[in-house]
Design a protein around this motif. Structure first.
Motif, PDB file in Angstrom:
ATOM      1  N   LEU A 166       0.838  -1.196   0.000  1.00 11.52           N
ATOM      2  CA  LEU A 166       0.000   0.000   0.000  1.00 11.52           C
ATOM      3  C   LEU A 166       0.873   1.246   0.000  1.00 11.52           C
ATOM      4  CD1 LEU A 166      -2.716  -0.934   2.662  1.00 11.52           C
ATOM      5  CD2 LEU A 166      -3.038  -0.824   0.178  1.00 11.52           C
ATOM      6  N   ALA A 167       1.929   1.222   0.837  1.00 11.07           N
ATOM      7  CA  ALA A 167       2.801   2.386   0.956  1.00 11.07           C
ATOM      8  C   ALA A 167       3.494   2.690  -0.369  1.00 11.07           C
ATOM      9  CB  ALA A 167       3.839   2.154   2.052  1.00 11.07           C
ATOM     10  N   LEU A 168       3.691   1.660  -1.208  1.00 15.10           N
ATOM     11  CA  LEU A 168       4.335   1.876  -2.506  1.00 15.10           C
ATOM     12  C   LEU A 168       3.339   2.409  -3.535  1.00 15.10           C
ATOM     13  CD1 LEU A 168       6.621  -1.275  -2.685  1.00 15.10           C
ATOM     14  CD2 LEU A 168       7.399   1.099  -2.749  1.00 15.10           C
ATOM     15  N   GLY A 169       2.084   2.583  -3.118  1.00 14.75           N
ATOM     16  CA  GLY A 169       1.096   3.159  -4.023  1.00 14.75           C
ATOM     17  C   GLY A 169       0.204   2.134  -4.703  1.00 14.75           C
ATOM     18  N   GLN A 170       0.307   0.856  -4.302  1.00 15.99           N
ATOM     19  CA  GLN A 170      -0.598  -0.133  -4.888  1.00 15.99           C
ATOM     20  C   GLN A 170      -1.985   0.031  -4.280  1.00 15.99           C
ATOM     21  OE1 GLN A 170       0.901  -4.122  -4.543  1.00 15.99           O
ATOM     22  NE2 GLN A 170       2.791  -3.650  -5.632  1.00 15.99           N
ATOM     23  N   ASP A 171      -3.035  -0.301  -5.046  1.00 13.03           N
ATOM     24  CA  ASP A 171      -4.359  -0.215  -4.449  1.00 13.03           C
ATOM     25  C   ASP A 171      -4.644  -1.499  -3.670  1.00 13.03           C
ATOM     26  OD1 ASP A 171      -5.210  -2.150  -6.223  1.00 13.03           O
ATOM     27  OD2 ASP A 171      -6.245  -0.761  -7.544  1.00 13.03           O
ATOM     28  N   ASP A 253     -12.298   3.169   3.586  1.00 16.42           N
ATOM     29  CA  ASP A 253     -12.474   4.020   2.404  1.00 16.42           C
ATOM     30  C   ASP A 253     -11.178   4.695   1.982  1.00 16.42           C
ATOM     31  OD1 ASP A 253     -12.487   5.431   4.734  1.00 16.42           O
ATOM     32  OD2 ASP A 253     -13.844   6.976   4.037  1.00 16.42           O
ATOM     33  N   ARG A 254     -10.171   4.766   2.888  1.00 17.15           N
ATOM     34  CA  ARG A 254      -8.857   5.305   2.517  1.00 17.15           C
ATOM     35  C   ARG A 254      -7.885   4.163   2.199  1.00 17.15           C
ATOM     36  NH1 ARG A 254      -8.547   9.668   0.288  1.00 17.15           N
ATOM     37  NH2 ARG A 254      -6.364   9.872   0.856  1.00 17.15           N
ATOM     38  N   GLN A 255      -8.431   2.992   1.938  1.00 17.23           N
ATOM     39  CA  GLN A 255      -7.629   1.814   1.586  1.00 17.23           C
ATOM     40  C   GLN A 255      -6.548   1.522   2.614  1.00 17.23           C
ATOM     41  OE1 GLN A 255      -6.688   1.247  -2.506  1.00 17.23           O
ATOM     42  NE2 GLN A 255      -8.400   2.479  -3.215  1.00 17.23           N
ATOM     43  N   ARG A 256      -6.916   1.624   3.888  1.00 16.84           N
ATOM     44  CA  ARG A 256      -6.010   1.204   4.970  1.00 16.84           C
ATOM     45  C   ARG A 256      -6.399  -0.206   5.358  1.00 16.84           C
ATOM     46  NH1 ARG A 256      -8.450   6.058   7.604  1.00 16.84           N
ATOM     47  NH2 ARG A 256      -7.215   7.835   6.912  1.00 16.84           N
TER      48      ARG A 256
ATOM     49  N   ASP B  44      -0.971   8.012   5.420  1.00 13.69           N
ATOM     50  CA  ASP B  44      -2.403   7.679   5.458  1.00 13.69           C
ATOM     51  C   ASP B  44      -2.632   6.174   5.617  1.00 13.69           C
ATOM     52  OD1 ASP B  44      -4.977   8.440   5.699  1.00 13.69           O
ATOM     53  OD2 ASP B  44      -5.377   8.728   3.567  1.00 13.69           O
ATOM     54  N   CYS B  59      -4.691  15.635   1.478  1.00 11.55           N
ATOM     55  CA  CYS B  59      -4.615  14.170   1.468  1.00 11.55           C
ATOM     56  C   CYS B  59      -6.004  13.570   1.279  1.00 11.55           C
ATOM     57  CB  CYS B  59      -4.009  13.695   2.781  1.00 11.55           C
ATOM     58  SG  CYS B  59      -4.115  11.924   3.067  1.00 11.55           S
ATOM     59  N   SER B  60      -6.981  14.095   2.037  1.00 14.73           N
ATOM     60  CA  SER B  60      -8.332  13.510   2.013  1.00 14.73           C
ATOM     61  C   SER B  60      -9.016  13.717   0.663  1.00 14.73           C
ATOM     62  CB  SER B  60      -9.183  14.122   3.127  1.00 14.73           C
ATOM     63  OG  SER B  60      -9.244  15.524   2.946  1.00 14.73           O
ATOM     64  N   MET B  62      -7.427  13.350  -2.227  1.00 11.56           N
ATOM     65  CA  MET B  62      -6.735  12.547  -3.253  1.00 11.56           C
ATOM     66  C   MET B  62      -7.039  11.070  -3.040  1.00 11.56           C
ATOM     67  SD  MET B  62      -2.995  14.266  -3.513  1.00 11.56           S
ATOM     68  CE  MET B  62      -2.091  13.170  -4.585  1.00 11.56           C
ATOM     69  N   PRO B  63      -7.169  10.265  -4.112  1.00 12.55           N
ATOM     70  CA  PRO B  63      -7.302   8.825  -3.913  1.00 12.55           C
ATOM     71  C   PRO B  63      -6.087   8.311  -3.134  1.00 12.55           C
ATOM     72  CG  PRO B  63      -7.642   9.408  -6.221  1.00 12.55           C
ATOM     73  CD  PRO B  63      -7.156  10.650  -5.535  1.00 12.55           C
ATOM     74  N   ALA B  64      -6.338   7.387  -2.180  1.00 12.51           N
ATOM     75  CA  ALA B  64      -5.270   6.957  -1.280  1.00 12.51           C
ATOM     76  C   ALA B  64      -4.035   6.412  -2.015  1.00 12.51           C
ATOM     77  CB  ALA B  64      -5.807   5.940  -0.274  1.00 12.51           C
ATOM     78  N   PRO B  65      -4.182   5.554  -3.035  1.00 12.31           N
ATOM     79  CA  PRO B  65      -2.970   5.040  -3.695  1.00 12.31           C
ATOM     80  C   PRO B  65      -2.153   6.154  -4.362  1.00 12.31           C
ATOM     81  CG  PRO B  65      -4.870   3.688  -4.250  1.00 12.31           C
ATOM     82  CD  PRO B  65      -5.393   4.900  -3.548  1.00 12.31           C
ATOM     83  N   TRP B  67      -2.010   9.278  -3.342  1.00 10.86           N
ATOM     84  CA  TRP B  67      -1.333   9.988  -2.249  1.00 10.86           C
ATOM     85  C   TRP B  67      -0.080   9.241  -1.818  1.00 10.86           C
ATOM     86  CZ3 TRP B  67      -1.260  14.478   0.340  1.00 10.86           C
ATOM     87  CH2 TRP B  67      -0.584  14.501   1.556  1.00 10.86           C
ATOM     88  N   ARG B  68      -0.216   7.928  -1.622  1.00 13.42           N
ATOM     89  CA  ARG B  68       0.920   7.154  -1.114  1.00 13.42           C
ATOM     90  C   ARG B  68       2.025   7.020  -2.152  1.00 13.42           C
ATOM     91  NH1 ARG B  68      -3.369   3.263   0.887  1.00 13.42           N
ATOM     92  NH2 ARG B  68      -4.061   4.280   2.800  1.00 13.42           N
TER      93      ARG B  68
END
Lengths: 264, 198
Positions: A166-171, A253-256, B44, B59-60, B62-65, B67-68
């Protein structure tokens, strides 16, 4: 062909086996004698009751009664899926995901068989509908319970790797893809094994029952093949839906990744 | 370029901080002070209150991926999910960067299980750099490295920061390293950031 009807005495002879086994457990101090007797008693009572229920149902073959029976079976299966998981989803999701997936897959598969394959009159004839649904549901239940249990176990142990992805930007879909695949595969293994061994190692219970009841073997085999395919379809699609829904639920919803949505 | 506004997360905050393009902010603090949690909140990965802005975008919003991918966290413990190192580098690898970190191009065919912790840490950093993030959140990026490798990492990061005008938030426990690499240094204590002057 006449079926040899079993008397209570015949069953009592078979019950001696259970008593003997309980005696062995006591002697070897296996500690399972109580569980053994209770579960034997439970299955006797449950099966006698379902025999009576089916007798009444067959006598009153109306759609609402068949539907009620099907709904009850689904609810019990849903509960069973839930309690079999070590770390299940919190809240209504724990019951809902498994039950909804079983409803979608088992009911669709059974309806398909009733309407397109068997074509009995009426289509909901309980002699066909209830046993078919029961077999599909029972196996789908196993697949879903195994799959969801594996998913929870996977995300718990691979948490750091999923979060790194996730941290690398993957969904979320990419981040959990491996775990999801693994979980679905695990749910499918029992039915794949059952299909490969059928007829060589094992004679499936349904077919054996039909043959004992006097059905010509070839006809019994045809039904068994049908049931195997229905079970495979129900289990496979049901497990895919259940694992997919559960995987989605594990992210917000924030993909956490939200492991707090699983029970301790 | 990058801004925290009243950020509150588990054990940290409320924090406000402005980071200019090309800046390197070092965050020092005792273990357990919440440095890693701060970085997780900024990327996030953990729920938080307050807002974080990057290039004027919240941040809120932008789509989370996305942003990251722009504000990228490199965790202290590197994680690998395929068998070989190269499989994790979807966009390929810059051979010059590999060399600057003291690794060879053969590293891409190494199996993850055979790499040392130090090799994995450098490769995980490189994996992040290959995605070209605009902001880097680094959690002890030289924690498992000897002095020579640490210097190599510091040099590569300094160049990345300068050429791409990237902002870096660097969590470290090493005050000397902080003095070498940082444009500004802060201590995180009791959830608050205090700047170290001089």
């Amino acid at each position: 062909m006449n079926v040899v009807a079993l008397t209570p005495w015949d069953l009592a002879v078979a019950a001696l086996l259970i008593l003997a086994l309980a005696g062995l457990s006591l002697r070897m101090r296996l500690g399972v004698e109580k569980q053994l007797l209770v579960s034997a008693a439970r299955s006797t009572i449950q099966l006698l009751l379902i025999g009576l229920v089916l007798k009444v149902l067959f006598a009153n073959a109306s759609l609402p009664w068949v539907a009620l029976m099907a709904a009850t079976m689904l609810a019990v299966a849903g509960r069973e899926v839930m309690v079999r998981q070590k770390r299940r989803l919190r809240g209504a999701w724990g019951f809902g995901v498994g039950t909804l997936s079983m409803f979608v897959s088992s009911f669709v598969v059974t309806l398909l068989a009733l309407l397109l394959v068997i074509d009995a009159t009426p289509w909901y004839a309980p002699q066909y509908a209830i046993p078919l649904l029961g077999m599909v549901l029972g196996n789908t239940m196993n697949g879903i319970a195994l799959g969801m249990d594996r998913l929870a176990q996977e995300v718990t142990t691979r948490r750091a790797a999923i979060e790194t992805r996730l941290a690398l930007g993957q969904d979320w879909r990419q981040a959990i893809a491996d775990s999801r695949r693994d979980a679905i595969r695990v749910g499918l293994i029992p039915i794949i094994n059952a299909m490969s061994a059928a007829g060589i190692v094992s004679l499936p219970g349904m077919m054996t029952g039909q043959i004992l009841a006097g059905t010509p073997p070839v006809e019994a085999v045809n039904y068994q093949i049908l049931v195997m395919f229905l079970i495979a379809g129900g289990t496979g699609f049901g497990t895919a839906v259940a694992v997919g829904l559960a995987a989605r639920r594990l992210f917000d919803d924030r993909q956490r990744l939200r492991l707090d949505r699983l029970h301790g | 370029m990058f801004r925290l506004e009243q950020l509150v997360a588990r054990h940290v905050g409320p924090l406000s901080l402005n980071v200019a393009a090309g800046e390197c902010i070092c965050v020092l603090g005792a273990s357990g002070s919440g440095k890693s949690l701060l970085l997780r909140a900024i990327s996030d990965l953990d729920p938080h209150d307050g807002e974080i802005f990057f290039d004027g975008r919240a941040c809120s919003a932008m789509p989370a991926p996305e942003w990251r991918a722009a504000v990228m966290l490199v965790m202290a413990e590197s994680q690998w999910w395929f068998d070989t190192i190269g499989d994790h580098f979807i966009d390929g690898v810059d051979a010059a960067w590999l060399e600057r970190l003291g690794l060879t191009a053969a590293a891409m065919s190494w199996s993850v299980a055979r790499c040392s912790t130090g090799e994995r840490q450098r490769l995980a950093l490189l994996r992040a750099l290959m995605r070209r993030p605009a902001v880097l959140l680094l959690d002890e990026p030289t924690g498992n490295l000897d002095d020579e490798s640490s210097r190599r990492v510091e040099a590569l990061l300094a160049e990345y920061r300068r050429t791409r005008q990237a902002a870096v938030l660097w969590v470290s426990h090493d005050e000397q390293q902080a003095a070498r690499v940082a444009t500004r240094r802060f201590v995180l204590d009791d959830g608050k950031l205090t700047e170290i002057r001089g």
